[in-house]
Design an enzyme around this catalytic site. Structure first.
Site, PDB file in Angstrom:
ATOM      1  N   ASN A   1     -28.317  42.458  29.958  1.00 13.45           N
ATOM      2  CA  ASN A   1     -29.495  43.251  30.328  1.00 13.45           C
ATOM      3  C   ASN A   1     -29.892  44.221  29.222  1.00 13.45           C
ATOM      4  OD1 ASN A   1     -28.936  42.269  33.090  1.00 13.45           O
ATOM      5  ND2 ASN A   1     -27.222  43.708  32.919  1.00 13.45           N
TER       6      ASN A   1
ATOM      7  N   HIS B   1     -20.935  38.862  21.888  1.00 13.60           N
ATOM      8  CA  HIS B   1     -21.899  37.908  22.458  1.00 13.60           C
ATOM      9  C   HIS B   1     -23.065  38.629  23.144  1.00 13.60           C
ATOM     10  CE1 HIS B   1     -22.910  33.976  24.398  1.00 13.60           C
ATOM     11  NE2 HIS B   1     -23.409  34.776  25.310  1.00 13.60           N
ATOM     12  N   GLU B   2     -22.748  39.557  24.024  1.00 12.09           N
ATOM     13  CA  GLU B   2     -23.830  40.241  24.761  1.00 12.09           C
ATOM     14  C   GLU B   2     -24.671  41.080  23.812  1.00 12.09           C
ATOM     15  OE1 GLU B   2     -24.108  38.917  27.527  1.00 12.09           O
ATOM     16  OE2 GLU B   2     -22.039  38.195  27.695  1.00 12.09           O
TER      17      GLU B   2
ATOM     18  N   HIS C   1     -27.131  38.922  21.943  1.00 12.42           N
ATOM     19  CA  HIS C   1     -28.271  38.507  22.778  1.00 12.42           C
ATOM     20  C   HIS C   1     -29.471  39.443  22.607  1.00 12.42           C
ATOM     21  CE1 HIS C   1     -27.354  35.015  25.144  1.00 12.42           C
ATOM     22  NE2 HIS C   1     -26.338  35.530  25.817  1.00 12.42           N
TER      23      HIS C   1
ATOM     24  N   GLU D   1     -29.864  37.434  36.249  1.00 13.98           N
ATOM     25  CA  GLU D   1     -29.960  36.096  35.683  1.00 13.98           C
ATOM     26  C   GLU D   1     -29.157  35.137  36.559  1.00 13.98           C
ATOM     27  OE1 GLU D   1     -28.612  35.634  31.633  1.00 13.98           O
ATOM     28  OE2 GLU D   1     -29.359  33.592  31.531  1.00 13.98           O
TER      29      GLU D   1
ATOM     30  N   GLY E   1     -18.684  36.484  33.025  1.00  9.83           N
ATOM     31  CA  GLY E   1     -18.060  37.381  32.053  1.00  9.83           C
ATOM     32  C   GLY E   1     -18.808  38.678  31.862  1.00  9.83           C
TER      33      GLY E   1
END
Ligand code: B3K
Ligand code: ZN
Length: 868
Positions: A264, A296-297, A300, A120, A260
């Site tokens: 994926n 956070h990840e 996603h 990204e 950070g």
């Protein structure tokens, strides 16, 4: 620069001419020459027989269409155009890349001994020629081949489906990801790691293997990340009803990473800063940061991966929403008030500064040259505030209905910000027509409030006006739909019910016009008004509060955020006065009543220590700088220093008692233990500027049994420039110089060193064995901290800070343009300073603009800054 970089516009979006349904990748990994074979199933969507693929920084080694060598193509620096194509076909492309020379850390690169990827926003095009845009969703299978001894682990997205050994000590693993995804979510990792394993059973009974990969020897620093992951998985089920969708979830910690972390699919790659922690190496802030970023990840997976973005202009669709979700996660697990305070500090400080800079843009930008430049505080943090305002307008229940509808409508597709708002509107029945302007209008709205009490009619009138100043990107502004959260108090502290037109009004006022009045009825005494409670909109509010009203709200407001905000307002008033006093050679002062108010807070028996600590924390130098134009860095530093010394001198006894009372023998990361340490270390920071400072700070450093207390001692010594600073710094470096991640804390202290000779020392520090300009964490900690958080030294009137900045940026422009581009931000804001400094900074920017190989990243920012 060979070609002028081209801008892209949101309005120019068209759907792709071709789509790719399946992609089969094979990586034959070697440090200097990795071969990538990409076999795609391509389907023509429009009447066009030329397929244009994105690709750069690699060698094309072969093209076949349906098994036939193809020669009808053209290759440029950035694209591969393939001609004479049928309606549907299989495309095989072979490319060669060099991971070990990839210092940009985009595409496939080496982090220490491991291979890893970052795609990204547009890194996949450095791996193979592809439709590298987020609205092309394909099913991926990936085969990774590498030397077995040096790369025992071969990882990619999805589920592991097959593996085997080859000749010459090589082996292979095949992965298959059942969920169609855009190329930016592709990931590959190969290397030697220690693995922490656990399991999570989802609400529908799916057993998920959880694996965290860390450098060998670091296993004892992984448990907190694992606990955070499990908490995140549980929380998303409970609060949002969202469940994980694969049998395995992997996280890999790497030392070389531009940001950070990266979400994926099924294989998150993390900056080791947001994974590794134990009590000896990490501070409480690190622990909380890890919890937030792991969350956070993970979040996603739905808001970003299952539903992705149609184009990069929609970035806030996934980022604003996911930041909102991670903020809620941290608030539900820890202190809501403390989380809100820290988020608001970011908006009022650096985000407002971005709005006022040449990089000003709406949360959904209209035009972009380098997408990586738009992973900004505006898209992320203001984006989250916009989602929060929707939440405020709808309430939790309707908001969750909106989320459900959004997922129902768009799961498995690439969506837009408009799609999200439409789902919220349709599910709740709340009209968000005018509200949509928050997505397209940039800048910080200024709201002025006045009030009037009419004793005879028992009415209290709140008059509001709003205006957003023109920004560099957008001269015309309109009135926004601002949710204004207010409350009225009687002198005894009771809440006065808000009645408008004979009806209960609720706390949220819809402020939608340039000027608007709200008349509250049945108000039997002159009330104290609490305005913009919870910071219900990202605006600058001006209201002429008396000291008495602020001190009243500090104690009586029935909302912790409002108490804190009143305290900040009071501090702000006297900071402004003292800055003006310094500039006119008058004596600086702070009234006894203000000191007493803060003493009352410190001694409160009802407030939580974590919250008291926030109440006693002065705004940062950068936040204060945002109030002024031109900015007078020296006056701000003087006034802040004066306030700190004044409070410390007045409260020395109470601070000392509190400091000793709050001592804990054992270290624990429970939230109330964190809160106590936070208050204790805030006390220490004040005491550091008193006569006891030297003794207390040295003793704390020597007796500390955890990194939070060690760092608090060191940063107090650094900020107060105590005599012990040097010996503490030496001791720490002797102990930790083998560990870059821990040394980042030390580099940060060097970078923010207020000493007059700081720059000289920073230059020497660059030859420390643990330092490298090739590592983004090291660079940000030392050099980035100097540019962004050492205003007095960076903005020295001799221009030495600016010259140093351009020397560093010239090097980073070559090796890592993304890091260079982050670091240049303080220079872009030159118009905020006096004439002399403006000229000095412009000179450096002009020098940089003439670099022959100026990367798009810096080109875009410098050009905007130099535009009139
Ligand atoms: N989505 C990534 C950021 C990618 C930045 C590319 N320059 C991490 C995150 O926001 O979760
Ligand atoms: Zn994100």
């Amino acid at each position: 620069m060979t070609h002028q970089p081209q801008a892209k516009y949101r309005k120019d979006y068209t759907s792709p001419d071709f789509t790719i349904s399946d992609l089969d990748l094979t990586f034959d990994l070697f440090d200097q020459e990795t071969t990538v074979t990409a076999v795609s199933k391509v389907i023509k969507q429009k009447d066009n027989s030329t397929l244009t693929l994105d690709g750069e920084h690699m060698e094309l080694a072969g093209i076949q269409i349906d098994g036939v060598e193809w020669s009808a193509y053209e290759l440029t620096d950035t694209n591969l155009h393939i001609h004479d194509l049928p309606k549907e076909f299989e495309l095989a492309i072979i490319t060669k890349v060099n991971p070990s020379e990839n210092t940009a850390l985009e595409g496939l690169y080496k982090s220490g001994g491991a291979f890893c990827t970052q795609c990204e926003a547009e890194g996949f095009r450095r791996i193979t020629y592809f439709l590298d845009r987020p609205d092309v969703l394909a099913k991926y299978t990936t085969t990774v081949i590498a030397d077995k001894e040096t790369n025992p682990y071969l990882l990619s997205n999805g589920n592991r489906v097959d593996s085997g050994d080859l000749d010459n000590g090589r082996h292979w693993v095949k992965w298959s990801d059942p969920h169609p995804k855009p190329s930016y979510l592709f990931a590959l990792v190969a290397g030697q790691f220690d693995v922490l394993r656990d399991q999570f059973t989802t609400m529908s009974g799916r057993k998920v293997d959880l694996e965290i990969f860390v450098d060998q020897g670091n296993l004892d620093r992984a448990p907190h990340a694992m606990a955070s992951l499990i908490n995140a998985m549980k929380w998303d089920e409970e609060r949002f009803g969202l469940e994980y969708d694969l049998d395995i979830y992997m996280i890999v910690a790497v030392d070389f990473f531009n940001m950070g972390a990266m979400e994926n699919k099924g294989l998150n790659v993390f900056n080791s800063k947001y994974v590794l922690a134990n009590d000896q190496t990490a501070t409480d802030t690190d622990y909380l940061g890890i919890e937030a970023v792991i969350g956070h990840e993970y979040f996603h997976n739905w808001t970003g991966n299952r539903i992705t973005c149609r184009d990069w202009f929609q970035l806030s669709l996934k980022e604003g929403l996911t930041v909102f979700r991670d903020q809620e996660f941290s608030s539900d697990l820890g202190s809501r008030a403390v989380n809100r305070i820290n988020n608001v500090r970011i908006i009022r400080g650096p985000q407002f500064a971005e709005d006022a800079s040449p990089m000003s843009h709406p949360i959904r930008p209209e035009t972009v040259i380098e997408m990586n430049n738009f992973y900004t505080l505006t898209v992320y943090e203001k984006g989250s505030e916009v989602i929060r305002m929707i939440h405020t307008l709808l309430g939790e229940e309707n908001f969750q209905k909106g989320m459900k509808l959004y997922v129902e409508r768009h799961d498995g597709t690439a969506a837009t910000c408009d799609d999200f708002v439409a789902a919220m509107e349709d599910a709740s029945g709340v009209d968000l027509q005018q509200f949509r302007l928050w997505y397209s209008q940039s800048g910080t709205p200024q709201v002025k409030a006045t009030t009037n009490y009419d004793q005879q009619n028992r009415t209290f009138t709140l008059q509001l006006t709003q205006a957003t100043a023109a920004t560099q990107d957008q001269p015309e502004k309109q009135a926004l739909h601002i949710p204004m959260n207010v409350e009225l108090y009687a002198q005894d502290g009771s809440i006065i019910p808000m009645v408008i037109n004979d009806k209960p009004a609720g706390n949220i006022l819809n402020f939608t016009q340039d000027e608007q009045s709200f008349v509250f009825e049945n108000v039997s005494e002159k009330p104290v008004i609490s305005l913009l409670r919870e910071f219900s909109a990202p605006i600058k509010l001006h209201y002429d509060y008396s000291d008495e009203d602020l001190m009243f709200l500090m104690v009586k407001a029935q909302n912790e955020f409002a108490c804190w905000d009143a305290g900040q307002n009071l501090i702000a008033k006297y900071l402004r006065q003292n800055i003006a006093a310094f500039q006119t050679d008058k004596e600086l002062s702070l009234p006894q009543s203000v000191l007493d108010a803060f003493k009352g807070i410190l001694l409160s028996e009802t407030l939580e220590p974590a919250f008291i600590s926030e109440m006693l924390t002065l705004p940062s130098q950068n936040e204060v700088a945002g109030w002024f134009k031109p900015v007078d860095v020296d006056a701000i530093a003087e006034a802040l220093g004066f306030m700190k010394r004044a409070i410390a001198a007045e409260l020395v006894e109470e601070l000392t008692a509190m400091y000793h009372n709050l001592k804990q023998d054992q270290y624990s990361v429970e939230h109330d233990c964190i809160g106590k340490r936070s208050l204790r270390n805030t006390c220490l920071a004040y005491l550091a500027v008193t006569d006891e400072g030297e003794k207390l700070v040295t003793a704390q450093y020597q007796s500390a049994n955890n990194m939070t207390d060690t760092m608090a001692a060191m940063s107090s010594a650094n900020q107060a420039q105590l005599a012990c600073r040097e010996s503490l710094m030496k001791d720490f470096s002797d102990k930790w110089s083998h560990d870059g991640l821990v040394m980042d804390k030390w580099f940060m202290l060097q970078g923010t060193n207020p000493a007059n000779n700081a720059l000289e020392m920073i230059k020497q520090t660059m030859s420390h064995t643990a330092f490298s300009l090739k590592n983004p964490n090291r660079t940000r900690s030392l050099v980035g901290a100097f540019f962004g958080q050492n205003p007095v030294n960076f903005h020295k009137i001799d221009g030495s800070g600016y010259q140093f900045a351009s020397e560093i940026l010239i090097q980073l422009n070559e090796s890592n343009p993304q890091v260079a581009s982050r670091m240049i931000d303080p220079l872009l804001k030159y118009r905020q300073y006096d004439e002399t400094r403006q000229v000095l900074i412009r000179t450096e920017l002009e020098k940089l603009s003439k670099l022959e190989n100026l990367a798009k990243d810096l080109y875009e920012k410098i050009n905007k800054a130099l535009e009139a």
